[in-house]
Design a protein around this motif. Sequence first.
Motif, short mmCIF file in Angstrom:
data_model
loop_
_atom_site.label_atom_id
_atom_site.label_comp_id
_atom_site.label_asym_id
_atom_site.label_seq_id
_atom_site.Cartn_x
_atom_site.Cartn_y
_atom_site.Cartn_z
N VAL A 76 4.31 41.53 -29.79
CA VAL A 76 5.26 42.17 -28.88
C VAL A 76 6.60 41.43 -28.93
N PRO A 105 8.24 42.67 -21.30
CA PRO A 105 7.24 43.35 -22.14
C PRO A 105 6.09 42.42 -22.57
N LYS A 106 6.41 41.15 -22.82
CA LYS A 106 5.35 40.22 -23.20
C LYS A 106 4.38 39.99 -22.05
N ALA A 128 2.24 43.08 -21.72
CA ALA A 128 1.27 43.16 -22.81
C ALA A 128 0.14 42.15 -22.63
#
Length: 89
Positions: free
Chosen positions: A31, A53-54, A57
Motif C-alpha cells: 500500500v 491508507p496504510k 489496510a
Amino acid sequence: MTESFIVGVAKDALLSVITISGPILAISLGVGLLISIFQATTQIQEQTLTFVPKIIAVFISIIILGPWMLQTLVSFTQRMFDAIPLMVR
C-alpha cells in the motif's frame, strides 16, 4: 535443558513472529508503494496521505488474518506448554 533445546525454542519463536508479522508488513509495504507511486505521478507531496491508507489496510488485514494469526500463536503456546517437562530435566 540443552543448548539445542534452547536454540530450537528460539528458532520456533522467531519463525512464529516472522510468520505472523510477514503478511501484514507485506500489505503495508504494498500500500505504501502504491501511494508513493500515486504521489510521484500527481506531484502531491502531502506526508499524511501515506499514513491513512496504510493504517486502514493494516486494520483490514488484521481483521481478515486475525483468526489465522491467533491459531498460530495458540499452536506456538501449546508447543511451549508441552515442552515444560523437557525444561526441568
